[in-house]
Design a protein around this motif. Structure first.
Motif, short mmCIF file in Angstrom:
data_model
loop_
_atom_site.label_atom_id
_atom_site.label_comp_id
_atom_site.label_asym_id
_atom_site.label_seq_id
_atom_site.Cartn_x
_atom_site.Cartn_y
_atom_site.Cartn_z
N GLY A 29 47.27 42.94 44.26
CA GLY A 29 45.93 43.44 44.59
C GLY A 29 45.65 44.74 43.85
N ASP A 63 44.59 36.60 40.37
CA ASP A 63 44.27 38.01 40.16
C ASP A 63 43.52 38.20 38.84
N HIS A 122 45.18 38.82 34.98
CA HIS A 122 46.60 39.21 35.05
C HIS A 122 47.49 38.03 34.63
MN MN Z 1 43.26 42.70 40.67
#
Ligand code: MN
Ligand code: PSU
Length: 305
Positions: free
Chosen positions: A257, A136, A128
């Motif tokens: 998340g 992430d 990300h």
């Molecule tokens: Mn993730």
């Protein structure tokens, strides 16, 4: 621990090509009823090209490879009520007898356990933007590193940091094959400006490479990067603006998340008045077709998984 449907079981016994499909794209990636229509079209597209589809999901705690139409509809109706299931979630979901949609990572695990060598999706997860602070990174990447499966995708989702995603794949030893392209595709768009080191233009060469890797005993899968068809490509500027706004909204609402990717996809679809969703459906279908052709080429090359 994974139950193949009778049809998938029979196809594998008979050496008929099988293509795995994921279910997070249906439950979390698209709104009802486009999600059910897309799920059915993906299966049809695979059949039309001579292979058997195996959509992977968990229903009432049963890990399944191959859903019947009722099961597919049940999952599509559940939508985000279904658990988004990555490999870390699978044990809990099965113990609690829950219904869950498998991500690319979860589906790779299902494909590996059931011996399916080809898997078609929309776009894989990856690193990300801002991951150097958030950490992430999608579980899709490490799972690709331990599943000897071909994943057909339109690159990685454009909401991600694409250069970092390619670097990470290189570190993990996952080869990325540009299918008919020199560039890493950017999901809704054909081009990212990022050059790939490997391009192949026919399915037999890709199948040959898979076979050699299998003979070498290499643990990783292969990422087959298949650009969205020209006729279905989304316009760059509006999607870019929608992506930037969706990312700002996610930060303001502290969404992170597992919730982040579904939130971004839904917001981009809303902000682009459905333009991104249309491209998403088209690219997924295009990947299903290529998946069926690759599975057919593997069968012709005598590869058994
Ligand atoms: Mn993730
Ligand atoms: N491709 C799509 N739509 C999706 C996804 C992929 O066209 O919804 C899903 C896949 O299941 C992928 C997941 O594994 O998004 C990535 O989620 P995360 O970034 O949380 O790992």
């Amino acid at each position: 621990m994974i139950k193949r449907s009778d049809e998938v079981q029979q196809a594998m016994l008979d050496g008929v090509p099988v293509v795995a499909l994921e279910s997070t794209l249906i439950a979390h990636g698209m709104p009802w009823p486009v999600n059910l229509e897309t799920g059915m079209q993906l299966e049809e597209e695979i059949r039309r090209h001579g292979a058997v589809p195996a959509t992977i999901a968990v229903l009432d705690g049963q890990f399944l490879a191959g859903l019947n139409p009722e099961q597919l509809e049940r999952l599509a109706r559940l939508g985000t009520e279904a658990v988004k299931c990555s490999p870390r979630d699978l044990g809990a979901v099965m113990t609690r007898r829950q219904c869950a949609a498998t991500t690319v990572a979860g589906t790779l695990l299902g494909a590996r356990l059931s011996g399916i060598a080809v898997f078609a999706t929309g776009g894989i997860g990856g690193v990300h933007r801002g991951a150097s602070a958030s950490f992430d990174v999608s579980a899709d990447l490490p799972e690709l590193a331990r599943s000897p499966v071909m994943v057909v995708s339109a690159g990685a989702k454009s909401i991600l940091d694409l250069p970092a995603t390619l670097e990470y794949l290189e570190t993990l030893g996952v080869p990325v094959v540009g299918f008919g392209t020199d560039e890493f595709p950017a999901f809704y768009h054909r081009n990212s400006g990022l050059k790939l080191s490997l391009r192949m233009d026919d399915t037999h060469t890709v199948a040959g490479m898979f076979r050699v890797r299998q003979q070498l005993g290499l643990p990783q899968g292969m990422l087959i990067a298949n650009p969205v068809p020209e006729t279905a490509e989304a316009r760059f500027a509006p999607i870019q603006a929608a992506t930037d706004q969706a990312l700002r909204e996610a930060a303001a609402k502290d969404i992170h998340g597992q919730a982040l990717t579904p939130f971004l996809l839904a917001r981009i679809a809303a902000l682009s008045q459905g333009e991104s969703l249309q491209a998403n459906v088209a690219l997924a279908l295009n990947n299903a077709r290529l998946g069926a052709e690759l599975a057919t080429a593997l069968a012709a090359a005598g590869v058994r998984s």
